[in-house]
Design a protein around this motif. Structure first.
Motif, short mmCIF file in Angstrom:
data_model
loop_
_atom_site.label_atom_id
_atom_site.label_comp_id
_atom_site.label_asym_id
_atom_site.label_seq_id
_atom_site.Cartn_x
_atom_site.Cartn_y
_atom_site.Cartn_z
N ASN A 1 -4.26 3.79 -2.94
CA ASN A 1 -5.63 4.27 -2.75
C ASN A 1 -5.67 5.61 -2.02
OD1 ASN A 1 -4.84 3.42 -0.24
ND2 ASN A 1 -6.40 1.81 -0.03
N LEU B 1 -0.44 -0.67 -4.65
CA LEU B 1 -1.89 -0.51 -4.73
C LEU B 1 -2.22 0.80 -4.03
CD1 LEU B 1 -2.81 -4.23 -3.92
CD2 LEU B 1 -2.77 -3.12 -6.17
N PHE C 1 -5.03 6.30 0.84
CA PHE C 1 -5.56 6.14 2.19
C PHE C 1 -4.76 5.09 2.95
CE2 PHE C 1 -9.72 7.93 0.89
CZ PHE C 1 -10.07 8.62 2.05
N LEU C 2 -4.75 5.21 4.25
CA LEU C 2 -4.41 4.07 5.10
C LEU C 2 -5.68 3.23 5.11
CD1 LEU C 2 -2.50 6.03 7.88
CD2 LEU C 2 -1.56 4.78 5.93
N GLY C 3 -5.81 2.47 4.04
CA GLY C 3 -7.11 1.92 3.67
C GLY C 3 -7.73 1.00 4.71
N GLY D 1 0.82 -1.21 0.00
CA GLY D 1 0.00 0.00 0.00
C GLY D 1 0.85 1.25 0.00
N ASP D 2 0.19 2.37 -0.22
CA ASP D 2 0.90 3.63 -0.24
C ASP D 2 1.40 4.00 1.17
OD1 ASP D 2 -1.92 3.58 -0.05
OD2 ASP D 2 -2.06 5.74 -0.28
N GLY D 3 0.72 3.51 2.19
CA GLY D 3 1.20 3.75 3.56
C GLY D 3 2.43 2.91 3.86
MG MG Z 1 -3.37 2.69 1.06
#
Ligand code: MG
Ligand code: TPP
Lengths: 179, 566
Positions: B473, B471, B475-477, B445-447
């Motif tokens: 998004n 992936l 967000f800290l999805g 993830g981006d986080g």
């Molecule tokens: Mg994310």
């Protein structure tokens, strides 16, 4: 679930830091250690820990398994009082002038099976061996008379009543597995 | 006369004697004598310079998880050692064999608050199988051999060797040591024939058995034994997160993933079976949900190598404590050949329901933004389900594990028990060293990428061929999903402003591509896979997607939500 008073007898190699590892297991499972005694055992190089605590039997089982999992712990078992010979001891330092004023003191000491092991003009020392309750009874009676200067109670020490020496058996079994 | 060597040199020879070929590390003051010795062993001990010691620890984990060998970490004292802590704790809970050697101040200065002195033993004792301080050069050979023996035997785990500076420089008559016996340690208990018979009897009597497959099957190298066990008994199985590749995804008895975001069938059937057979798994709360209602109707058999796992969370009827490679085979030999067709077919309606409601919309969406699920499945297909899946933590992890498919063992590298964000990138680097012939695909993830993003430097320097699928998004999805569900959609600090990831990749010389449109996805994946070496594929996925199905925390295992009502 019902909690009970358990005594754990634990054997480990004589390496630094094992006591820490053992007590940490109690802390993690939120069980208070009531008393703790550590000393060399009858087997050279092996340390023995006598630890008492209040918990459920499931917890006692879990604790001993998690302790035994530590690499340098040889064995960990839990017992109830009827499976053990138990000894605890205490020392009570009392004021000699106050004792001389109050004849009840020596009567109580004798009644409880205590022993006076030192007398000097300032203080006297009472020693008593027994179970926790007996020791605490003696202490509280003396304390009510206001003569006590210091009180200390030892941790419990215990040996099993069983005729089987589990540690010896374990060590023999393991030695057979040594290549 | 034998020539005396330094403790540091003794460490090198001891590592070589253990068959070590890769070390992940980072130098510093208190470990300099060891790095100096390493300089002469560069040919045999391939040292990978990471960019942060946390990266070294996770890389060693990734290496160990795919190869089955012990991962090795080298770090300096104090801050260097402390940076490895997260990886050590992660390896402990996920049973990963690892040896961390860190520098320490000289024995004479211990306990004086010397420069870069930290009580590493005190800190790591609760999160290691063994932690030992080497204070004399004479102890090096013994301690290293003991460390490797402990790390790899029984239930594997991390070991820390705290290497005092004087022990590194001190001279010793080096004698190789081989520790393969510790009298206080019984790594592989052997269950009695009676226990094996009891387990077989329960299985033979069962009408509705369900097998829970955990990482223990991989650790015990028992995939084949597991397959024969399942097939002989005609028993359906579910896999834990870490056990996903212990059984090929397409095996007819594989009913899917267990747990909070697992498949509906195996979760629901856990509360319908008459016999639950757990193999090398530890009934984690993410698998069981509410323990009070968990499989209460069933008898339970637990195969595990670790006696302290027995009756820890779930009370069992028969405990088969031992190495599952042997115990599974022993039980299988006593089992009748059985089929439970009606029971196995009973899973189908749940699979169908989940496929229609959740899986198809996730992997074959017709419109709207890109979804994590479709990216994962497309990558899995493009690698013919033979790649190593590495994930970070969060929605990327759950989608990764749900929709990637497996045909080979040791193919899942993910942080299970710890859920460590930042695990993915360095673990994937380690996996490329542990399985150099396989394709390693990281979903991150981006986080989480930003938690260990500095390891792009390691990839650049080593040319480590990690296929990084970001992936993104914004967000800290995963936390956002919980806020959506349980905190009134109050998105407290989960939206995140992102940097230009392709720009970052470019700085590190890593080719990249960004996909925003569905029709470009296949070509982008193709490009990623044909490009030699590392690649960053950034997928701009739906911002507010949710992982489903879901067993809400504390709910019963068979109470899975298939959709979220608005
Ligand atoms: Mg994310
Ligand atoms: C080191 C660490 N810090 C915090 C968390 C809590 N946490 C779990 S998932 C998550 C969000 C992850 O966001 P991202 O990496 O973007 O992945 P996504 O869920 O969006 O796929 C967070 C903050 C964690 N697991 N690990």
């Amino acid at each position: 679930m019902e909690t009970k008073f358990y005594t754990m007898l634990i054997y480990s190699e004589n390496f630094a830091g094992i006591l820490n590892q053992i007590t940490a297991v109690f802390t993690r499972r939120q069980v208070n250690i009531e008393s703790l005694n550590v000393c060399a055992s009858s087997t050279p190089g092996v340390h023995k820990y006598t630890i008492t605590c209040n918990c459920t039997e499931e917890m006692a089982k879990m604790l001993t398994k998690q302790i035994e999992k530590k690499i340098d712990v040889l064995q960990a078992h839990y017992f109830t009082d009827d499976e053990l010979f138990i000894l605890e001891a205490c020392l009570i330092k009392v004021s000699t002038p106050l004792v001389l004023e109050n004849p009840d003191v020596s009567r109580i000491v004798r009644l409880h099976g205590g022993r006076i092991v030192e007398v000097n003009p300032t203080y006297s020392i009472v020693e008593k061996k027994g179970m926790t309750k007996d020791i605490l009874d003696l202490f509280s009676e003396l304390n009510q008379l206001g003569v006590v200067l210091q009180f200390v109670r030892s941790g419990r020490i215990a040996v099993t009543k069983s005729t089987e020496e589990r540690l010896d058996k374990y060590l023999e079994e393991m030695e057979r597995m040594r290549k | 006369m034998k020539q005396k060597i330094t403790g540091a040199e003794a460490l090198m020879r001891s590592l070589e004697a253990e068959g070590v070929d890769v070390i992940f590390g980072y130098p510093g003051g208190a470990i300099m004598p060891t790095y100096d010795a390493l300089y002469d062993h560069r040919k045999t001990l391939n040292h990978i310079l990471v960019r942060h010691e946390q990266g070294a620890a996770h890389a060693a984990q990734g290496y160990a998880r795919v190869s089955g060998r012990v991962g090795v970490v080298l770090a300096t004292s104090g801050p260097g050692a402390m940076n490895t802590i997260t990886g050590i704790a992660d390896a402990m809970i996920d049973s990963t064999p690892m040896v961390v050697v860190c520098g320490q101040v000289g024995a004479a200065m211990l306990g004086t608050d010397a420069f870069q002195e930290v009580d590493v033993i005190g800190v790591t004792q609760p999160i290691t199988k063994w932690a030992y301080q080497i204070r004399r050069a004479e102890d090096v050979a013994w301690a290293v051999s003991r460390a490797f023996y402990i790390a790899r035997s029984g239930r594997p785990g991390p070991v820390v060797l705290d290497f005092a500076r004087n022990a590194q420089t001190g001279l010793v008559d080096y004698e190789p040591a081989k520790v393969d016996f510790i009298r206080s340690y019984r790594p592989v208990p052997v269950p009695s024939d009676e226990t094996i018979q009891q387990a077989a009897d329960l299985i033979n009597q069962s009408e509705r058995p369900l097998v829970l497959v955990g990482q223990g099957v991989e650790l015990g190298d028992a995939r084949e034994e597991l397959r024969l066990f399942l097939e002989r008994g005609g028993m359906p199985a579910g896999c834990t997160l870490l056990g996903l590749s212990a059984l090929p995804t397409d095996h007819p008895l594989n009913m899917g993933m267990l747990g909070m975001h697992g498949n509906l069938g195996p979760n629901v059937m856990t509360n319908r079976c008459d016999l639950l057979i757990a193999v090398g798994m530890r009934f984690d709360d993410r698998v069981t949900g509410n323990l009070d209602t968990y499989a209460r109707q069933a008898k339970v058999i637990h195969f595990d190598i670790d006696p302290s796992e027995i009756n820890k969370n779930v009370t069992v009827d028969v405990a088969v404590v031992g190495d599952c490679k042997q115990t599974l085979a022993r039980v299988t030999a006593l089992m009748q050949e059985r089929r439970h067709d009606a029971w196995v077919e009973g899973f189908a309606p749940y699979r169908k329901q989940e496929t229609e409601k959740v899986i198809e919309p996730a992997i074959h969406p017709q419109e709207g933004p890109l979804l994590m699920g479709e990216v994962v499945r497309r990558v899995s297909e493009a690698t013919e389900h033979r790649a190593v899946l590495v994930t970070d933590v969060g929605q990327n992890q759950m989608f990764g594990c749900r929709y990637f498919q497996f045909s080979e063992g040791r193919s899942v590298v993910t942080s299970g028990g710890c859920g460590t964000m930042g695990f993915g990138l360095p673990a994937a680097i380690g996996a490329t060293f542990g399985a150099p012939d396989r394709t390693v695909c990281l979903f991150v993830g981006d986080g989480g990428l930003q938690m260990t993003i500095q390891e792009l430097g390691t990839i650049m320097e080593q040319g480590a061929p990690v296929k990084i699928i970001l992936l993104n998004n914004n967000f800290l999805g995963n936390v956002r999903q919980w806020q959506y569900l349980f905190f009134n959609k109050r998105y407290s600090f989960t939206p995140m402003l992102n940097p230009d990831y392709e720009g970052i990749a470019k700085s590190y010389g890593i080719p990249s591509r960004t996909v925003t449109e569905r029709e470009d996805l296949d070509d982008a994946i193709r490009e990623m896979l044909v490009t030699p070496g590392a690649f960053l594929l950034q997928c701009a996925v739906k911002e507010e997607d949710n992982v489903l199905p879901m067993t809400p925390p504390g709910a019963n295992v068979d109470e899975m939500m298939l959709e979220i009502e608005n």
